[in-house]
Design an enzyme around this catalytic site. Structure first.
Site, PDB file in Angstrom:
ATOM      1  N   GLU A 170      -3.227  -4.926  -8.257  1.00 35.97           N
ATOM      2  CA  GLU A 170      -4.394  -5.749  -8.568  1.00 35.97           C
ATOM      3  C   GLU A 170      -4.807  -5.542 -10.014  1.00 35.97           C
ATOM      4  O   GLU A 170      -4.961  -4.404 -10.471  1.00 35.97           O
ATOM      5  CB  GLU A 170      -5.563  -5.386  -7.649  1.00 35.97           C
ATOM      6  CG  GLU A 170      -5.356  -5.711  -6.182  1.00 35.97           C
ATOM      7  CD  GLU A 170      -5.762  -7.138  -5.831  1.00 35.97           C
ATOM      8  OE1 GLU A 170      -6.238  -7.865  -6.735  1.00 35.97           O
ATOM      9  OE2 GLU A 170      -5.605  -7.516  -4.654  1.00 35.97           O
ATOM     10  N   ASP A 218      -3.641 -16.537  -7.429  1.00 36.82           N
ATOM     11  CA  ASP A 218      -3.571 -15.405  -8.353  1.00 36.82           C
ATOM     12  C   ASP A 218      -2.146 -14.881  -8.514  1.00 36.82           C
ATOM     13  O   ASP A 218      -1.339 -15.008  -7.586  1.00 36.82           O
ATOM     14  CB  ASP A 218      -4.507 -14.283  -7.884  1.00 36.82           C
ATOM     15  CG  ASP A 218      -4.222 -13.787  -6.462  1.00 36.82           C
ATOM     16  OD1 ASP A 218      -4.127 -14.632  -5.550  1.00 36.82           O
ATOM     17  OD2 ASP A 218      -4.106 -12.557  -6.273  1.00 36.82           O
TER      18      ASP A 218
END
Length: 301
Positions: A170, A218
């Protein structure tokens, strides 16, 4: 006569009790290797990722390791539905499963601290192996060999459980701003280590949007996929695109690359978000078709 039978019974018991387990040596080797692997997956020591020293956060995942270790070390007989019971004989040839994909995300949150908080709450049911902050700090939240909950409902090729075969990273980014130089520098350093440690194929560095078309976006169109590909993490279309043949079929080509094409428009958008970026619509113009052809050729080489 009774005494004679009694003597035979005692003799049988003695013989049985003195008999040796023919697998005693291999069972011992199994237990020793299992202990080594258990120590490996429970280790929370910081590992250097030059040029950034990572910060290890001791999270509640450690409490889940007890369940995993019990499952790993469980031996003995297991009854099957057909009435047959399994017999336990430990092998000496085994190791931990290793990841073969890296999936990159952006957090869509406001700070590193907020993401850490999200990943340390049971109710969120989401996690990742690493978080990289804007200033380049690397936080590891789960051992690489363990299964994080970052990919969700996703597919790549015939792989329908990316959580079980991937490492999730992330990036602290809300999805609307550029990724920082320090952040990408740390990402490249981390990817270099992971690729070497687990021999991850070049084409298996992907984004969340790639494995979940239409559901995820994403990392955003601002993510520098080309830079990563130049470093050996992912593939990139040729600078000069070869025109695709007249009979080139888009849907099967995208499927061969790895995309789920049940929603073809979503698959095209996900492809363009990764490889074109200036246009993430589902429009199939000449550039899009030729770019798909370029990636398709690299994937099947």
């Amino acid at each position: 006569m009774v005494r004679k039978h009694f003597c035979y019974l005692i003799l049988a018991i003695i013989i049985t009790s003195c008999s040796t387990n023919p697998y005693k040596t291999t069972e011992k080797a199994y237990d020793q290797q299992l202990k080594t692997l258990e120590n490996q997956i429970t280790s929370k020591e910081a590992k250097a990722i030059p040029p950034v020293s990572p910060l290890i956060i001791d999270t509640t995942y450690a409490s889940q390791l007890g369940i995993i270790k019990d499952t790993l070390s469980k031996t003995g007989s297991t009854a099957l539905l057909n009435g047959i019971s399994t017999e336990w004989i430990g092998t000496v040839n085994f190791n931990l499963r290793k990841p073969s994909f890296v999936i990159i995300h952006h957090t869509a949150q406001d700070s590193l601290q907020q993401t850490v908080s999200t990943f340390t709450k049971t109710k969120t049911q989401v996690s990742a192996h690493y978080i990289i902050s804007e200033n380049g700090k690397v936080v590891q939240m789960l051992n690489d060999y363990l299964r994080a909950w970052h990919a969700g409902n996703s597919t790549w090729g015939k792989n329908t459980d990316l959580n079980s075969s991937s490492i999730g990273i992330e990036l602290d980014n809300n999805g609307f701003k550029p990724f920082t130089e320090a952040q990408i520098s740390s990402l490249v350093a981390l990817l270099t280590k992971l690729k070497k440690d687990y021999n991850i194929p070049t084409q298996n560095f992907l984004g969340h949007a790639d494995i979940a078309p239409g559901r995820k976006q994403d990392p955003s169109a601002l993510f520098p996929w080309k830079t990563l590909a130049e470093k050996g993490f992912g593939i990139w279309p040729d600078a000069v695109l070869e025109e695709a043949p007249f009979d080139f079929k888009i849907e099967p080509a995208l499927r061969i690359i790895g995309y789920n094409t049940k929603n073809l428009s979503a698959a095209i958008q996900a492809f363009k978000l990764h490889y074109i970026q200036t246009d993430a619509t589902s429009t199939l113009d000449r550039k899009t078709i030729d770019t798909i052809y370029s990636i398709y050729k690299k994937q099947v080489q």
